[in-house]
Scaffold this active site. Structure first.
Site, PDB file in Angstrom:
ATOM      1  CD  GLU A  43      -0.714   4.247   2.324  1.00 14.50           C
ATOM      2  OE1 GLU A  43       0.451   4.682   2.468  1.00 14.50           O
ATOM      3  OE2 GLU A  43      -1.312   3.624   3.212  1.00 14.50           O
ATOM      4  CG  ASP A  70       2.979   5.603   0.780  1.00 14.79           C
ATOM      5  OD1 ASP A  70       3.059   5.436   2.006  1.00 14.79           O
ATOM      6  OD2 ASP A  70       2.347   4.834   0.030  1.00 14.79           O
ATOM      7  CB  ILE A  91      10.789  -2.015  20.546  1.00 18.90           C
ATOM      8  CG1 ILE A  91      11.305  -1.066  19.463  1.00 18.90           C
ATOM      9  CG2 ILE A  91       9.556  -1.458  21.243  1.00 18.90           C
ATOM     10  CD1 ILE A  91      11.836   0.249  19.961  1.00 18.90           C
ATOM     11  CB  SER A 130       0.902   3.370   5.503  1.00 17.38           C
ATOM     12  OG  SER A 130       0.065   2.419   4.924  1.00 17.38           O
ATOM     13  CG  ASP A 147       9.610  -7.905  19.563  1.00 20.01           C
ATOM     14  OD1 ASP A 147       8.798  -7.361  18.797  1.00 20.01           O
ATOM     15  OD2 ASP A 147      10.429  -7.256  20.243  1.00 20.01           O
TER      16      ASP A 147
END
Length: 542
Positions: A254, A258, A487, A447, A502
């Site tokens: 993670e 990032d 999308i 992420s 959406d």
């Protein structure tokens, strides 16, 4: 008549502090050693409430914020007196509205009328837990908004997924022209139209991390492989959190995702990583530390951790949302991943949205499956690889936060705040080539979308010479415009994509040139607020 001591006052429950009983009761718990030392964070009321309707249109200087919206001096005085009576040492930060109290478990239990026990979790870790309410003396009601840290069970999980079919190579350097179904962050940004040689010089991107760590050698090797300048990456410790490696399959994945995505999309930006324990206290303290960091001054805060709304206590949810509201007032954009477990957010039944993505003061980032070549997008649909056990984008309707004014034109969000707001490539099958602990991996998940958008907004900030700040009102005003790739295909379980907003991909993925134009123009028209007189507050009695 002498004042009642806090100990002599009637006690009532702190609103929103209730913790439900553990499954199976307390058979597998033991009392915490009474002499053990712990630290809790007490969040107190503001001098004056922030004007939520002005967010995005006006912003405060730090001096204005301090004068009008930092901690009420009377509240600080009362909490400090309370601490002294119960033998707790205290350290106050008025800007963060936080008083950290340190003392023995015995004194904490007396101070807050709780029982603290140790619980052995399924993973073998031992956590300090409580159940029921925190009870305060009546004179602190309305003064104290949250007490965090008595319970230190994990609060959130990182929203990244390592692609199962990706080779893990310890020595090879990611090549900027790699040709397969995965991409470098630069290639993703180019597909979305980020102009060549874009820079974010002078900007600081904050990353909130609740575990894991980074290695400078990996960062250097990765960016040299991309032929990009190696970014300046600084670690800040919050609540004794550390830059501590736990391997490529742990939270290191993670942290490195990032850093590498944000810095690759926004060359020249400084990256500051705020490491904190994975607790509600650590999470909130990390955000307030970043928001009020006058040394590093981040203009964008990216969060890739979260959990279902109902896994949070109401007091912790409100405290974190208030921290993000402060960021918005100061012109700082906060972004958060919308989750990687589809419309259920990993819960066994029903639909759930992830928090803090569901905070109305956070730009919630959902996920797509992106295929393309060069600067041409060939296909982009909702990310849903549930059948392959590789996750799906989070999204849905909050059951905690009401519909924000900027979503008022969207029928689907009438019952609550809709998540996500925007989206970007997240499918591990079309994921990001990154380097973690000497290995080259392909990682996806929402992420990746939060730092992607954080990098793009840092570029906008650098070009416009100001910060875009609280962007949701402007983005929703442009709903259906050329600023987004709409999308319209796919689902995340309970919700389907369609024209316009959406609950899978929000407004869509970024059409960067048009988005830069939209936000740079609107950022230049955002005005600072005029100073207002600070209302006087009466001293609290103890």
């Amino acid at each position: 008549m002498p004042k009642l001591t806090f100990a002599a006052q009637a006690r009532t429950a702190l609103s929103g502090s209730q913790r439900p009983p553990l499954p199976g009761g307390q058979q597998d718990t033991k009392p915490v050693r009474s002499s053990a030392q712990i630290t809790v964070s007490v969040i107190v009321r503001r001098k004056q409430p922030l004007n939520a309707n002005a967010l995005g249109e006006q912003r405060l200087t730090r001096a204005q914020y301090k004068a009008q919206h930092s901690a009420d001096p009377a509240a600080l005085k009362a909490v400090l007196a309370f601490a002294k009576e119960f033998n707790l040492s205290a350290e106050a930060d008025a800007a963060r509205r936080t008083v950290q109290l340190t003392g023995t478990v015995a004194d904490m239990q007396r101070a807050f009328d709780v029982k603290l026990r140790h619980h052995a979790a399924a993973n073998g870790e031992i956590y300090r837990v409580r159940q029921g309410d925190i009870c305060l003396p009546e004179s602190l009601q309305g003064i104290v908004e949250a007490v965090l840290g008595l319970d230190n069970r994990p609060q959130a999980k990182p929203h990244f997924r390592i692609h199962k079919g990706a080779a893990q190579t310890p020595d090879a350097i990611v090549h900027p022209r790699a040709t397969n179904t995965s991409f470098t962050p630069v290639q993703v940004a180019q597909l979305y139209g980020l102009p060549p040689n874009s820079r974010a010089t002078g900007q600081t991107i904050a990353l909130i991390e609740l575990g894991g760590g980074f290695k400078t050698a990996d960062i250097k090797a990765y960016f040299q492989g991309l032929n990009l300048p190696v970014p300046t990456v600084t670690a800040v410790s919050v609540d004794k959190g550390k830059n501590k490696s736990d391997g490529p399959n742990g939270a290191d994945g993670e942290v490195m995702l990032d850093i590498e995505v944000a810095a690759a999309v926004a060359p020249g930006a400084k990256i500051v990583v705020y490491f904190a324990p994975n607790t509600d206290q650590g999470f909130i303290d990390a955000i307030t530390t970043a928001v009020h960091d006058t040394a590093n001054k981040p203009s964008v805060i990216s969060i890739s951790w979260g959990g279902p709304e109902d896994s949070w206590t109401a007091q912790a949810r409100n405290a974190l949302d208030q921290a993000c509201q402060s960021a918005a007032a100061l012109g700082i954009t906060v972004l958060a991943a919308a989750g990687d477990s589809g419309s259920s957010d990993g819960e066994s039944s029903g639909n759930h949205v992830d928090f803090p993505a569901s905070s109305p003061h956070v730009l919630a980032c959902g996920g797509t499956k992106l295929t393309g070549s060069g600067t041409t997008i060939q296909s982009e649909v909702v990310w849903n690889e549930t059948a392959a056990n590789e996750g799906a984008t989070g999204g849905g309707i909050s059951t905690v936060f009401a519909q924000p004014s900027w979503q008022a034109g969207i029928a689907a969000t009438k019952s609550g705040r809709g998540v996500p707001d925007v989206s970007g490539n997240a499918d591990p099958a079309t994921g990001y080539q990154v380097r973690v602990d000497g290995q080259n991996l392909v990682i996806g998940g929402t992420s990746a979308v939060a730092p992607l958008w954080a990098g793009l907004l840092a570029v906008v900030n650098a070009q416009s010479k100001t910060t875009v700040g609280f962007v949701q009102p402007r983005l929703y005003a442009a709903n259906g415009s050329s600023s987004f790739h709409d999308i319209t295909s796919g689902n995340n379980g309970a919700f389907k994509a369609g024209p316009g907003w959406d609950a899978c991909t929000g407004l869509g993925s970024p059409n960067v040139p048009n988005l830069i134009t939209l936000l740079a123009q609107s950022a230049s028209t955002t005005k600072p607020t005029k100073p207002k007189p600070t209302r006087k507050t009466s001293a609290a009695t103890s």
